[in-house]
Structure formats: C-alpha cells, structure tokens
Scaffold this active site. Structure first.
Site, PDB file in Angstrom:
ATOM      1  N   HIS A 181       0.856  -1.192   0.000  1.00 40.22           N
ATOM      2  CA  HIS A 181       0.000   0.000   0.000  1.00 40.22           C
ATOM      3  C   HIS A 181       0.899   1.252   0.000  1.00 40.22           C
ATOM      4  O   HIS A 181       2.020   1.198   0.529  1.00 40.22           O
ATOM      5  CB  HIS A 181      -0.885  -0.061   1.261  1.00 40.22           C
ATOM      6  CG  HIS A 181      -1.836   1.079   1.381  1.00 40.22           C
ATOM      7  ND1 HIS A 181      -1.481   2.290   1.928  1.00 40.22           N
ATOM      8  CD2 HIS A 181      -3.127   1.191   1.015  1.00 40.22           C
ATOM      9  CE1 HIS A 181      -2.514   3.108   1.884  1.00 40.22           C
ATOM     10  NE2 HIS A 181      -3.531   2.462   1.337  1.00 40.22           N
ATOM     11  N   VAL A 183       1.355   3.841   1.760  1.00 42.66           N
ATOM     12  CA  VAL A 183       2.015   4.324   2.987  1.00 42.66           C
ATOM     13  C   VAL A 183       3.079   3.364   3.503  1.00 42.66           C
ATOM     14  O   VAL A 183       3.843   3.711   4.393  1.00 42.66           O
ATOM     15  CB  VAL A 183       1.020   4.616   4.150  1.00 42.66           C
ATOM     16  CG1 VAL A 183       0.074   5.728   3.765  1.00 42.66           C
ATOM     17  CG2 VAL A 183       0.287   3.369   4.587  1.00 42.66           C
ATOM     18  N   LYS A 184       3.152   2.157   2.948  1.00 43.60           N
ATOM     19  CA  LYS A 184       4.107   1.164   3.459  1.00 43.60           C
ATOM     20  C   LYS A 184       5.514   1.440   2.911  1.00 43.60           C
ATOM     21  O   LYS A 184       5.741   2.447   2.274  1.00 43.60           O
ATOM     22  CB  LYS A 184       3.600  -0.245   3.113  1.00 43.60           C
ATOM     23  CG  LYS A 184       2.145  -0.512   3.574  1.00 43.60           C
ATOM     24  CD  LYS A 184       2.020  -0.748   5.074  1.00 43.60           C
ATOM     25  CE  LYS A 184       0.587  -0.707   5.592  1.00 43.60           C
ATOM     26  NZ  LYS A 184      -0.263  -1.846   5.303  1.00 43.60           N
ATOM     27  N   ILE A 185       6.454   0.524   3.149  1.00 39.07           N
ATOM     28  CA  ILE A 185       7.868   0.820   2.861  1.00 39.07           C
ATOM     29  C   ILE A 185       8.140   0.978   1.363  1.00 39.07           C
ATOM     30  O   ILE A 185       8.834   1.907   0.944  1.00 39.07           O
ATOM     31  CB  ILE A 185       8.783  -0.292   3.453  1.00 39.07           C
ATOM     32  CG1 ILE A 185       8.462  -0.547   4.938  1.00 39.07           C
ATOM     33  CG2 ILE A 185      10.260   0.031   3.236  1.00 39.07           C
ATOM     34  CD1 ILE A 185       8.731   0.615   5.859  1.00 39.07           C
TER      35      ILE A 185
END
Ligand SMILES: *Cc1c(COP(=O)(O)O)cnc(C)c1O
Length: 378
Positions: A181, A183-185
């Site tokens: 997603h 917002v993930k790394i």
C-alpha cells in the site's frame, strides 16, 4: 498538511510503468515473476507469490494452512483489522493475545500464559508493529511445543532485520505476508505478497491466487487432455496483481535501502528532538533493526486535544491502532473493553507522527514544534 505517510515515486518508477503499458502484457506477464524473485532475494526466502493486496495475502496464507470452520486464529489486538479478518473469511474464530507494553507487539509472556490455559490456536499471526520484529525465536519455540502454524504479518516490516537476518525469511514461520500500500515501505499502489520456504504451501498459494486453477499436469487430478487444458483443483480467487503494479514494485525496490535509511535517520532525529518533551518514544529491542513504517509516541494528558491541536497546526498525525477487539464487528462476537488492557492503555495514549522518506528535516522540525506547543497547553 504534512501527511503521516506518503509514497515516493520518481521518474524511473513512472518510466517502468509506461514500459509495461506499451508491452504485450498488462497482467500475468514477466514483470510479476521478476518482482517476486527480487523480493524473495531481498528477504532470503525460497518462494514468493505477488497478489492484489496485503489483506488477500493473509487470506490466502490462512487458506493454504487449511484454516476453516471450527479452527482458531490468534493475533495481536494492536493491528489493522485485516490481521484478524483473514480468519473470519475462512469461517474460523479469532482471539487475541495482549501486547508487550514496551514494543507494542504481541507479548510472548501473554502468549505462553494463554497456551497453558487454553486449547492452542491452529494459526498465530504475529504482526511486526511499526516495522519492529516480534520475538520470533520465542514464538517459534512455542509453535513447535504446542503445534500451531505461524503467519508473520510483515506489512510494516520489509527491510527490517531480526537477529541479523531479514524479516520475511520465514526462519521462524510458515508464511510471511507483505503489503505494498502507498504508505508502506515500498509500493505497488495496491499489492501484497506471500513468502514461504515450504514448497507445498507455495504450490497451494500460487493456485489459490488464480481461481484454484492449474496448468501444471503434475498437479492435475485427471491429467492433461491437451495444450488448452487446465483444471480447477481447489476453490480459489482472482487475487492476481497486474504487471503494471509489479513493474512499479520492482522499480521501487531499487531504492528500498535509500527509503529505509531515510526512515531510520528521521526516527533517530525524532528521538533526539523529542528527548526533552513529556512523551514516551518508541522503545527498540536490541534483537532487531526496525523498518520504521511508523513512529508512535505515547502522550500524557488529553490525547484527543493534543491530536486536534496537531491537526490544526498542519500536522497529519494519526493513531495506530484502535484495538481490533473493540471494533463493533468484534464486540458483536463477544469481545469487550478490558479484555486486552495493555493494548487498550497503549491506544488511549498513542499518536503516530508523520514519517516518510521524502519528509524533510524542516517538515520534522514543524511537527516537533507543533507537538511541543500542543503539550504546553496540557
Ligand atoms: C496495511 C496492512 C495490512 C493490509 O494490507 P493492504 O495491502 O492494505 O490490504 C494488513 N496488516 C497490517 C498490519 C497492515 O498494516
């Protein structure tokens, strides 16, 4: 508003996506296998299967482990709802293990206590909260003693290490799941992956992701009737990712070390800048290095007014997580306030501060100033 998290897309990422759009394959083409191999190599794991998001990665992991009606899955209450919902999709029951008040991860002591009193679950889902690995060696020892399977929810934690090895290598688990997603790394817009060292599980995961259909004669019940032939051997889903997304993922992976370095530098800088303020900074276990998906502080006083003051000053603070057992859906299944007191106490005081690779030092100074001001009015 400075957001709490945000993707970092550069010109090469855009070019990688454009390249796929001009190619013969938009989905189920060569970009997917390339992305899977790159993640598998990064995580030192044998098998990787890319899927349409992190939630379905958890669902497929449960299905591959034959979780079904009458079975039980345990997870942390301090997680996104998907870590628990995956059991409900399979008709299984869910229970929770309270958190360690230092790491905010599922507590191994609480787990051991619960195992001594109750029937073990079929599956345990430890979640590497904020990017910090759970105590996997101890969890794996309990899994062996009590005979349950382990799915690591590493949605926050690609790039983290535990005891000197990459999270995702499945040394202490049957399957690890990832989310991509924004917002993930690293991101593929929507996307996820299952990782495993077990060939049997890898085979099931690959088939379940695409309708339960196989074209591999060795997996067929009847054997092939010709080059057109396929068999549906299980009830699977269309949980495939596209080549467009996989190409973006591969391109993002070029810069994962840069992303991690910036997240770690910002986290260290928060630690320094917040040292004089009346907040509890995130405690880090010496066994691992976090991927720093989230930087969460615990505040004293009225969390709501501090949070609202941050938002009023342009700081997109957030809260991770509302304890899953307190969601109306789970309350209707019998959970209630007081069931997992450490997770509830943690939630009552938690504020997630902005943290993302493109955040500048000046952005961060603004966040700290806004927090200092909000706390002064407490
Ligand atoms: C993001 C996340 C998921 C779900 O991932 P999606 O890709 O959004 O479906 C699952 N578990 C945790 C802990 C997450 O943070």
């Amino acid at each position: 508003m400075i957001p709490y998290g945000r993707q970092d897309i550069d010109g090469e990422d855009i070019a990688a996506v454009m390249e796929v759009l001009k190619s013969d394959w938009l989905t189920t083409g060569p970009a997917i296998e390339r992305f899977e191999q790159q993640v598998a190599s990064r995580c030192s794991v044998a098998h990787a299967a890319a899927v349409s998001n992190g939630t379905v990665a958890l669902h497929l992991a449960c299905r591959a482990l034959d979780l079904g009606p009458g079975d039980m899955l345990w997870t942390s209450p301090n997680t996104f709802v998907a870590s628990a919902n995956c059991a409900r999709y399979c008709g299984a029951d869910v229970d929770f293990v309270d958190i360690d008040p230092r790491t905010y991860n599922l507590s191994v002591e609480r787990l051991e206590e619960k195992l001594k009193k109750q029937k073990p679950p079929k599956v345990l889902v430890p979640v590497h909260f904020a990017g910090q690995a759970c105590d996997m060696e101890a969890i794996a020892a309990l899994a062996k003693r009590y005979g349950f399977a382990v799915i690591e929810d590493a949605s926050h934690a690609i790039g983290a290490t535990y005891k000197g090895e990459p999270v995702g290598n499945c040394r202490y688990s049957d399957i690890t799941t990832l989310s991509f997603h924004p917002v993930k790394i690293v991101t593929t817009a929507e996307g996820g992956m299952t990782l495993t060292n077990r060939a049997d599980l890898a085979g099931r995961l690959a088939i379940l992701r695409t309708h339960g259909i196989t074209r591999d004669p060795s997996r067929m019940d009847k054997g092939s009737e010709g080059p057109w032939y396929y068999e549906q051997v299980d009830l699977g889903y269309n949980y495939r990712i596209t080549d467009i997304q996989a190409a973006l993922g591969s391109s993002q992976l070029r810069r994962i070390d840069e992303f991690l370095a910036r997240r770690r530098a910002l986290a260290a800088r928060y630690d320094t800048l917040l040292a004089g303020l009346p907040v509890t900074r995130p405690w880090q276990h010496a066994d691992g290095v976090s991927a720093w998906h989230l930087y969460v502080v615990q505040v004293r006083g009225d969390r709501r007014s501090i949070f609202e003051s941050l938002r009023a000053h342009g700081v997109g603070a957030n809260v991770h997580y509302i304890p899953v057992h307190l969601q109306p859906y789970y309350r209707a299944l019998g959970f209630k306030p007081g069931d997992f007191p450490a997770a509830e106490a943690y939630y009552a005081a938690a504020i997630t501060l902005p943290l993302f690779p493109r955040m500048t030092d000046a952005d961060q100074d603004r966040v700290v100033e806004a927090l200092a001001q909000a706390l002064r009015h407490e």
